[in-house]
Scaffold this active site. Structure first.
Site, PDB file in Angstrom:
ATOM      1  N   SER A   1       7.726  -3.145  -1.314  1.00 27.10           N
ATOM      2  CA  SER A   1       6.895  -2.479  -2.327  1.00 27.10           C
ATOM      3  C   SER A   1       7.572  -2.511  -3.686  1.00 27.10           C
ATOM      4  O   SER A   1       8.643  -1.913  -3.881  1.00 27.10           O
ATOM      5  CB  SER A   1       6.642  -1.023  -1.920  1.00 27.10           C
ATOM      6  OG  SER A   1       6.144  -0.309  -3.034  1.00 27.10           O
TER       7      SER A   1
ATOM      8  N   ASP B   1       3.762   3.333   5.836  1.00 24.89           N
ATOM      9  CA  ASP B   1       4.196   3.286   4.427  1.00 24.89           C
ATOM     10  C   ASP B   1       4.657   4.673   3.986  1.00 24.89           C
ATOM     11  O   ASP B   1       3.890   5.633   4.058  1.00 24.89           O
ATOM     12  CB  ASP B   1       2.996   2.826   3.573  1.00 24.89           C
ATOM     13  CG  ASP B   1       3.322   2.682   2.093  1.00 24.89           C
ATOM     14  OD1 ASP B   1       4.494   2.792   1.710  1.00 24.89           O
ATOM     15  OD2 ASP B   1       2.360   2.444   1.317  1.00 24.89           O
ATOM     16  N   GLY B   2       5.911   4.723   3.528  1.00 31.82           N
ATOM     17  CA  GLY B   2       6.432   5.960   2.967  1.00 31.82           C
ATOM     18  C   GLY B   2       7.662   6.450   3.710  1.00 31.82           C
ATOM     19  O   GLY B   2       7.612   6.714   4.904  1.00 31.82           O
ATOM     20  N   GLY B   3       8.790   6.500   2.997  1.00 30.14           N
ATOM     21  CA  GLY B   3      10.016   7.026   3.596  1.00 30.14           C
ATOM     22  C   GLY B   3      10.607   6.133   4.667  1.00 30.14           C
ATOM     23  O   GLY B   3      11.369   6.602   5.519  1.00 30.14           O
TER      24      GLY B   3
ATOM     25  N   MET C   1      -0.193   6.447   6.555  1.00 32.17           N
ATOM     26  CA  MET C   1       0.751   6.921   5.535  1.00 32.17           C
ATOM     27  C   MET C   1       1.732   7.915   6.162  1.00 32.17           C
ATOM     28  O   MET C   1       1.336   8.847   6.859  1.00 32.17           O
ATOM     29  CB  MET C   1       0.011   7.610   4.383  1.00 32.17           C
ATOM     30  CG  MET C   1      -0.808   6.694   3.491  1.00 32.17           C
ATOM     31  SD  MET C   1       0.156   5.395   2.680  1.00 32.17           S
ATOM     32  CE  MET C   1       1.281   6.334   1.644  1.00 32.17           C
TER      33      MET C   1
ATOM     34  N   GLY D   1       1.638   8.689  -3.721  1.00 32.33           N
ATOM     35  CA  GLY D   1       1.817   9.093  -5.113  1.00 32.33           C
ATOM     36  C   GLY D   1       3.157   8.703  -5.691  1.00 32.33           C
ATOM     37  O   GLY D   1       3.264   8.464  -6.887  1.00 32.33           O
TER      38      GLY D   1
ATOM     39  N   ASP E   1       1.482  -1.113  -5.256  1.00 28.01           N
ATOM     40  CA  ASP E   1       0.883   0.220  -5.209  1.00 28.01           C
ATOM     41  C   ASP E   1       0.121   0.510  -6.496  1.00 28.01           C
ATOM     42  O   ASP E   1       0.722   0.774  -7.533  1.00 28.01           O
ATOM     43  CB  ASP E   1       1.986   1.275  -5.026  1.00 28.01           C
ATOM     44  CG  ASP E   1       2.558   1.255  -3.619  1.00 28.01           C
ATOM     45  OD1 ASP E   1       1.768   1.331  -2.666  1.00 28.01           O
ATOM     46  OD2 ASP E   1       3.797   1.159  -3.481  1.00 28.01           O
TER      47      ASP E   1
ATOM     48  N   HIS F   1       4.146  -5.761  -1.515  1.00 25.77           N
ATOM     49  CA  HIS F   1       3.194  -4.646  -1.509  1.00 25.77           C
ATOM     50  C   HIS F   1       3.111  -4.085  -2.932  1.00 25.77           C
ATOM     51  O   HIS F   1       4.129  -3.787  -3.549  1.00 25.77           O
ATOM     52  CB  HIS F   1       3.736  -3.599  -0.527  1.00 25.77           C
ATOM     53  CG  HIS F   1       2.936  -2.365  -0.333  1.00 25.77           C
ATOM     54  ND1 HIS F   1       1.966  -2.254   0.636  1.00 25.77           N
ATOM     55  CD2 HIS F   1       2.984  -1.160  -0.947  1.00 25.77           C
ATOM     56  CE1 HIS F   1       1.451  -1.028   0.623  1.00 25.77           C
ATOM     57  NE2 HIS F   1       2.048  -0.343  -0.354  1.00 25.77           N
TER      58      HIS F   1
ATOM     59  N   MET G   1      -2.110   2.975  -8.543  1.00 22.79           N
ATOM     60  CA  MET G   1      -2.436   4.413  -8.590  1.00 22.79           C
ATOM     61  C   MET G   1      -3.149   4.729  -9.897  1.00 22.79           C
ATOM     62  O   MET G   1      -2.805   4.175 -10.946  1.00 22.79           O
ATOM     63  CB  MET G   1      -1.155   5.253  -8.518  1.00 22.79           C
ATOM     64  CG  MET G   1      -0.295   4.982  -7.299  1.00 22.79           C
ATOM     65  SD  MET G   1       1.086   6.130  -7.224  1.00 22.79           S
ATOM     66  CE  MET G   1       2.088   5.359  -5.940  1.00 22.79           C
TER      67      MET G   1
ATOM     68  N   HIS H   1      -2.270  -1.992  -2.263  1.00 21.25           N
ATOM     69  CA  HIS H   1      -2.583  -0.657  -1.740  1.00 21.25           C
ATOM     70  C   HIS H   1      -3.243   0.144  -2.866  1.00 21.25           C
ATOM     71  O   HIS H   1      -2.581   0.538  -3.818  1.00 21.25           O
ATOM     72  CB  HIS H   1      -1.262  -0.014  -1.280  1.00 21.25           C
ATOM     73  CG  HIS H   1      -1.391   1.362  -0.737  1.00 21.25           C
ATOM     74  ND1 HIS H   1      -0.296   2.151  -0.443  1.00 21.25           N
ATOM     75  CD2 HIS H   1      -2.484   2.121  -0.420  1.00 21.25           C
ATOM     76  CE1 HIS H   1      -0.703   3.313   0.026  1.00 21.25           C
ATOM     77  NE2 HIS H   1      -2.018   3.332   0.039  1.00 21.25           N
TER      78      HIS H   1
ATOM     79  N   MET I   1      -4.629   3.230  -4.362  1.00 23.81           N
ATOM     80  CA  MET I   1      -4.674   4.700  -4.306  1.00 23.81           C
ATOM     81  C   MET I   1      -5.491   5.164  -5.502  1.00 23.81           C
ATOM     82  O   MET I   1      -4.970   5.718  -6.465  1.00 23.81           O
ATOM     83  CB  MET I   1      -3.244   5.250  -4.323  1.00 23.81           C
ATOM     84  CG  MET I   1      -2.528   5.015  -3.001  1.00 23.81           C
ATOM     85  SD  MET I   1      -0.741   5.107  -3.140  1.00 23.81           S
ATOM     86  CE  MET I   1      -0.407   3.433  -3.668  1.00 23.81           C
TER      87      MET I   1
HETATM   88  C1  DX5 Z   1       3.595   5.753  -1.863  1.00 21.87           C
HETATM   89  C2  DX5 Z   1       3.410   4.265  -1.889  1.00 21.87           C
HETATM   90  C3  DX5 Z   1       4.483   3.568  -1.147  1.00 21.87           C
HETATM   91  C4  DX5 Z   1       5.840   3.681  -1.803  1.00 21.87           C
HETATM   92  C5  DX5 Z   1       6.894   3.658  -0.757  1.00 21.87           C
HETATM   93  O1  DX5 Z   1       2.524   6.384  -2.440  1.00 21.87           O
HETATM   94  O2  DX5 Z   1       2.187   3.915  -1.284  1.00 21.87           O
HETATM   95  O3  DX5 Z   1       4.166   2.195  -0.912  1.00 21.87           O
HETATM   96  O4  DX5 Z   1       6.043   2.646  -2.720  1.00 21.87           O
HETATM   97  O5  DX5 Z   1       8.099   4.057  -1.308  1.00 21.87           O
HETATM   98  P1  DX5 Z   1       9.367   4.403  -0.394  1.00 21.87           P
HETATM   99  O6  DX5 Z   1       9.602   3.258   0.527  1.00 21.87           O
HETATM  100  O7  DX5 Z   1      10.460   4.613  -1.374  1.00 21.87           O
HETATM  101  O8  DX5 Z   1       8.999   5.663   0.359  1.00 21.87           O
HETATM  102 ZN    ZN Z   2       1.935   1.780  -0.676  1.00 18.46          ZN
END
Ligand code: DX5
Ligand code: ZN
Length: 224
Positions: free
Chosen positions: A10, A177-179, A139, A144, A37, A35, A39, A68, A70
Site C-alpha cells: 500500500s 487490510d490494516g495493521g 478490514m 482512514g 488507498d 494497493h 479517501m 481501494h 474509501m
Molecule cells: C487503511 C488503508 C490501508 C492502509 C494500511 O484505511 O485502507 O490500506 O494503507 O496501512 P497499514 O498497513 O500501515 O495498517
Molecule cells: Zn487499503
C-alpha cells in the site's frame, strides 16, 4: 490455510517525493500488487490520493494496481480509476447504495471487482453478491489511516468467509487490510486470508522496502 500468499504493497506508507522509486523497490522485493488507498474526507476522515497518482503508479510498474475506494458514491469514480490504470476496484459495502449495480459496472469496465467490509460490518452484508466477486476485503482496522493496530475481530470473519468458499464452491480471494505486520500476517493467513495489504510494514519497516516484502511473506507462512 496453506498455499500461495499474495502481498499488496500500500503506497499510503510510501514517501511521495520518491513514489516511483519506492514502488520499484516493492516490485523488486516480490510484491504481487500495488494497493492505492483513495479517501474522500467523507466516507473516511482523511483525503488522500486519486486517479493522478494511480496514473503515476501505472507508469512506474507493470504490477496489478489494486484500488481501494474509501469514498461515498463510488460509482462516479469507477471509469476514471480504470482509465488511470486500476486492475481491480474495491468498493465498501457501507458506501455503495446499489452494490450489485456497482459490481456490474466494475466488471463492465474490464476490472476485477471486490467489496470491502468495515470491522463492524458482518459478512452477511456481502452474501447476496459474493458469487459475483473476485475478492472480498475484510478490514482489520477502521479505514482512514495507515499505521493503526490490527483488530482481531477480523479473524473470525475471515474464517467464516473461507468456510463459505469451501462449502459453496466459490472462487474468491480473501484480502485483509490494516495493521498487517510480521505477527498479524501469520494470524490472518492461518484464518484463511490469501492477499495481505501492508503499508507501514513494507514502506516504513526496518531493513528497507525491498527486503520487507519477502520477510512479510515468510512471516505470513509461519505457523501460529
Ligand atoms: C487503511 C488503508 C490501508 C492502509 C494500511 O484505511 O485502507 O490500506 O494503507 O496501512 P497499514 O498497513 O500501515 O495498517
Ligand atoms: Zn487499503
Amino acid at each position: 490455510m496453506t498455499g500461495v500468499v499474495r502481498i499488496a504493497a500500500s503506497v499510503l506508507g510510501a514517501d511521495f517525493t520518491r513514489l516511483g522509486e519506492q514502488v520499484g523497490a516493492a516490485e523488486r522485493g516480490g510484491a504481487d500488487a500495488i494497493h492505492v488507498d483513495v479517501m474522500d474526507g467523507r466516507f473516511v476522515p482523511e483525503i488522500t490520493i486519486g486517479p493522478v497518482i494511480i496514473e503515476a503508479v501505472r507508469r512506474s510498474t507493470a504490477l496489478p494496481i489494486d484500488v481501494h475506494l474509501m469514498i461515498v458514491e463510488p460509482d462516479r469514480q469507477l471509469d476514471r480509476c480504470v482509465r488511470s490504470g486500476a486492475t481491480s476496484l474495491t468498493v465498501h459495502v457501507e458506501a455503495a447504495r446499489h452494490l450489485h449495480r456497482v459490481i456490474q459496472q466494475i466488471k463492465d469496465l474490464g476490472a476485477k471487482a471486490a467489496v470491502a467490509l468495515n470491522p463492524a460490518t458482518p459478512l452477511v452484508a456481502v452474501e447476496p453478491v459474493v458469487g459475483e466477486l473476485d475478492m472480498v476485503l475484510v478490514m482489520s482496522v477502521n479505514p482512514g489511516y495507515a499505521g493503526q493496530r490490527f483488530i482481531p475481530a477480523a479473524l473470525p470473519k475471515i474464517r467464516q468467509l473461507r468456510e463459505w468458499i469451501a462449502t459453496r464452491g466459490l472462487s474468491l480471494n480473501v484480502q485483509v487490510d490494516g495493521g498487517i505486520n510480521d505477527s498479524t500476517a501469520a494470524q490472518a493467513v492461518a484464518a484463511g486470508a490469501n492477499v495481505l495489504v501492508a503499508a507501514s510494514a513494507i514502506f516504513q519497516g526496518t531493513g528497507g522496502i525491498e527486503a520487507s516484502v519477502p520477510r512479510l511473506r515468510q512471516a505470513a507462512l509461519a505457523r501460529t
